[in-house]
Design an enzyme around this catalytic site. Structure first.
Site, PDB file in Angstrom:
ATOM      1  CG  ASN A 148      -2.631   1.038   1.183  1.00  0.00           C
ATOM      2  OD1 ASN A 148      -2.798   1.268  -0.217  1.00  0.00           O
ATOM      3  ND2 ASN A 148      -3.233   0.741   1.808  1.00  0.00           N
ATOM      4  NE  ARG A 196     -10.240  -2.951  13.116  1.00  0.00           N
ATOM      5  CZ  ARG A 196      -8.482  -2.468  12.052  1.00  0.00           C
ATOM      6  NH1 ARG A 196      -7.610  -2.657  12.306  1.00  0.00           N
ATOM      7  NH2 ARG A 196      -9.254  -1.352  11.590  1.00  0.00           N
ATOM      8  CE1 TYR A 207      -5.848   0.826  12.566  1.00  0.00           C
ATOM      9  CE2 TYR A 207      -5.678   1.256  10.322  1.00  0.00           C
ATOM     10  CZ  TYR A 207      -5.975   0.653  11.223  1.00  0.00           C
ATOM     11  OH  TYR A 207      -6.751  -0.286  10.443  1.00  0.00           O
ATOM     12  CG  ASP A 224      -3.891  -2.570  14.317  1.00  0.00           C
ATOM     13  OD1 ASP A 224      -4.701  -2.745  12.871  1.00  0.00           O
ATOM     14  OD2 ASP A 224      -3.299  -1.880  14.864  1.00  0.00           O
ATOM     15  CG  HIS A 256      -1.868   1.597  13.427  1.00  0.00           C
ATOM     16  ND1 HIS A 256      -1.875   2.531  12.142  1.00  0.00           N
ATOM     17  CD2 HIS A 256      -3.051   0.132  12.044  1.00  0.00           C
ATOM     18  CE1 HIS A 256      -1.997   1.986  10.568  1.00  0.00           C
ATOM     19  NE2 HIS A 256      -2.676   0.251  11.153  1.00  0.00           N
ATOM     20  CD  GLU A 305      -3.601  -5.192  14.504  1.00  0.00           C
ATOM     21  OE1 GLU A 305      -3.074  -5.229  13.089  1.00  0.00           O
ATOM     22  OE2 GLU A 305      -4.851  -5.955  14.239  1.00  0.00           O
ATOM     23  CD  GLU A 355      -1.208  -4.379  10.157  1.00  0.00           C
ATOM     24  OE1 GLU A 355      -0.904  -2.793   9.833  1.00  0.00           O
ATOM     25  OE2 GLU A 355      -1.750  -4.659  10.430  1.00  0.00           O
ATOM     26  NE  ARG A 372      -3.073  -8.413  12.250  1.00  0.00           N
ATOM     27  CZ  ARG A 372      -4.173  -7.465  11.651  1.00  0.00           C
ATOM     28  NH1 ARG A 372      -4.918  -9.425  10.706  1.00  0.00           N
ATOM     29  NH2 ARG A 372      -4.016  -7.645  10.997  1.00  0.00           N
ATOM     30  CG  ASP A 397      -3.753  -2.350   2.607  1.00  0.00           C
ATOM     31  OD1 ASP A 397      -2.820  -3.017   2.911  1.00  0.00           O
ATOM     32  OD2 ASP A 397      -4.197  -2.099   3.163  1.00  0.00           O
ATOM     33  CD  GLU A 441      -7.137  -6.721   8.794  1.00  0.00           C
ATOM     34  OE1 GLU A 441      -7.690  -5.846   8.683  1.00  0.00           O
ATOM     35  OE2 GLU A 441      -6.430  -7.117   8.610  1.00  0.00           O
ATOM     36  CD1 TRP A 451      -1.813   7.532   9.985  1.00  0.00           C
ATOM     37  CD2 TRP A 451      -1.795   4.880   9.088  1.00  0.00           C
ATOM     38  NE1 TRP A 451      -2.771   7.285   9.505  1.00  0.00           N
ATOM     39  CE2 TRP A 451      -2.673   6.179   9.144  1.00  0.00           C
ATOM     40  CE3 TRP A 451      -1.048   4.243   8.730  1.00  0.00           C
ATOM     41  CZ2 TRP A 451      -3.394   5.089   8.221  1.00  0.00           C
ATOM     42  CZ3 TRP A 451      -1.586   3.248   8.084  1.00  0.00           C
ATOM     43  CH2 TRP A 451      -3.314   3.950   8.052  1.00  0.00           C
TER      44      TRP A 451
HETATM   45  C1  CS2 Z   1      -4.422  -2.199   9.128  1.00  0.00           C
HETATM   46  C2  CS2 Z   1      -4.690  -1.972   7.921  1.00  0.00           C
HETATM   47  O1  CS2 Z   1      -6.013  -3.307   8.774  1.00  0.00           O
HETATM   48  C3  CS2 Z   1      -5.558  -3.519   9.884  1.00  0.00           C
HETATM   49  O2  CS2 Z   1      -4.615  -4.539  10.916  1.00  0.00           O
HETATM   50  O3  CS2 Z   1      -3.492  -2.231  10.343  1.00  0.00           O
HETATM   51  O4  CS2 Z   1      -5.682  -1.030   8.071  1.00  0.00           O
HETATM   52  C4  CS2 Z   1      -2.868  -0.956   7.662  1.00  0.00           C
HETATM   53  O5  CS2 Z   1      -3.349   0.027   8.119  1.00  0.00           O
HETATM   54  C5  CS2 Z   1      -3.239  -1.672   6.563  1.00  0.00           C
HETATM   55  O6  CS2 Z   1      -3.436  -1.901   5.738  1.00  0.00           O
HETATM   56  C6  CS2 Z   1      -1.871  -0.254   5.533  1.00  0.00           C
HETATM   57  O7  CS2 Z   1      -2.081  -1.084   4.531  1.00  0.00           O
HETATM   58 MG    MG Z   2      -2.999  -3.451  11.543  1.00  0.00          MG
END
Ligand code: CS2
Ligand code: MG
Length: 415
Positions: A37, A147, A159, A223, A225, A249, A275, A296, A329, A352, A415
């Protein structure tokens, strides 16, 4: 069966995707997702300029050898771009092998270990009433796990909180107030602001309210994040213990895996991370010291099915389970690969599942299904996903970026 051609397909049906299509000299095709992404074109170039020329003429059945050839042969190993490129080749070759075998891919990965995959959806709201609506909406859609993301008093946008500005139109044609696409079209990333102390004060009150409204059983995920320091993460994990989360998360950035020790010392809230991880080495200490509970990484970012299955096998030694990343994404090709892997592995945890848009479904025509809260793989040979060239050509790439984040004093933050 030799690889005859490989095409790098970039399209933007609502959001940008990079897809690799490999075709053999016997006319069998395989697809692989290579979407990173906000950096899509770098993987497309890595594939088109450096990998595709190397694939032509290779034996399409030699998946492991090709993986090693692309990983060791790159000399410059690891990293999101290299591992997404390797992931696309690997997934496409597994798609081809399963098609040649005339079997759905999960049958080559050991067959079914469960009937379907428990998955979670994204509920969010700037305020509690909107959040409660969103949770009910996802329960009506059949989600058995949710979530929860929420606004933070004093912060204009946070976010994971859908708003009309970033609403997505899902496959059933509904403009969802709840599912949102974080990447925003434009020449530059939008800037958001963040206040950790306000978040730490606010988040336990949200989960208390959600538990009071929806009861103790509903599996709830959150999350953070990547926004907290280790001690802040420990504090949040502890403050959420009374609300029995399924997982918390990305509670703190984990490039330095050791920082999770501080979090683990203070809380029993289950932790999910990975992730943004791309190889088994990103997890080594986290596994060996039992510092996380869920992996993840998606197939798309961790070197494909070959790469991610190896990570899951190592995680299983420590009773750590899968929790594969599945936002919009990750394309339907990447999601389909995750579903085939998830249905077969012994240590599946949860998947997810953020619904893709209608236009995305027109492009990829995925065969997996979502019934009664469970994701099920397609039973057709291979991955069970297609690519419609006409639809693909109709949606040209559009520059888009994930937001960046600054603290109230202007300092760059995560972010
Ligand atoms: C996030 C994502 O889904 C999640 O757990 O962390 O939305 C993440 O922000 C995006 O995949 C970034 O491209
Ligand atoms: Mg995430």
């Amino acid at each position: 069966m030799k690889i005859e051609s490989a095409e790098v397909l970039v399209s933007s049906p609502g959001r940008n995707f990079v897809t690799l299509r490999i075709t053999t000299d016997t006319g069998v095709t395989g697809l692989g997702d290579a979407t990173v992404n906000g950096r899509e074109l770098s993987v497309a170039s890595y594939l088109a300029d450096h990998i595709v020329p190397l694939l032509i003429g290779l034996d399409a059945h030699r998946i492991e050898d090709t993986w090693q050839y692309l990983y060791r042969g790159a000399y410059w190993r690891r990293g999101p771009i290299t591992m997404a490129a390797i992931a696309a080749v690997d997934t496409a070759l597994w798609d081809i092998k399963a098609k040649v075998a005339g079997l759905p891919l999960y049958q080559l990965l050991g067959g079914r270990s469960r009937e379907g995959l428990l998955c979670y959806g994204h509920a969010s709201g700037a305020e509690l009433p909107e959040l409660f609506d969103s949770i009910r909406h996802h329960q009506e859609e059949g989600y058995r796990a949710i979530r929860v993301q929420t606004g933070v008093p004093g912060l204009p946008s946070v976010y994971g909180v859908a708003s009309s500005a970033n609403a997505a139109t899902t496959a059933d044609g509904v403009t969802s107030r709840y599912d949102h696409e974080p990447a925003r079209p434009g020449a530059k990333p939008v800037e958001e602001s963040w206040d950790t102390r306000a978040y730490i004060r606010h988040i336990p009150t949200v989960f208390e309210a959600v538990r009071n409204e929806f009861g103790p059983e509903l599996p709830l995920l959150h999350d953070a994040h990547h926004r907290l320091t280790p001690i802040e993460a420990a504090k949040v994990g502890k403050s959420l213990e009374p609300y029995d989360l399924f997982w918390l998360e990305d509670v703190t950035p984990a490039e330095n895996q050791a920082v999770l020790r501080r979090v683990r010392e203070h809380t029993t809230t289950p932790l999910a991370i990975g992730e943004v991880f791309n190889t088994i080495f990103d997890y080594k200490d986290l596994f060996e010291e039992q510092l996380i509970d869920y992996v993840r990484s998606p197939v798309t970012h961790a070197g494909g099915i070959t790469g991610l299955r190896r990570i899951f096998d190592y995680a299983a030694v420590y009773q750590i389970r899968s929790g594969v990343h599945g936002p919009t994404d990750v394309s339907p090709v990447g999601l389909a690969a995750a579903i085939h892997l998830g249905i077969a592995i012994p240590n599946f945890g949860i998947q997810e599942y953020m619904k893709h848009s209608e236009a995305t479904h027109e492009l990829f025509r995925p065969g997996y299904t979502f019934e009664d809260g469970l994701l099920k793989p397609s039973e057709t040979p291979g991955l069970g996903v297609d690519y419609d060239d006409e639809v693909g050509a109709a949606h040209a790439y559009a520059p888009a970026y994930l937001p960046v984040n600054r603290l109230l004093d202007g300092s760059m933050h995560n972010w």
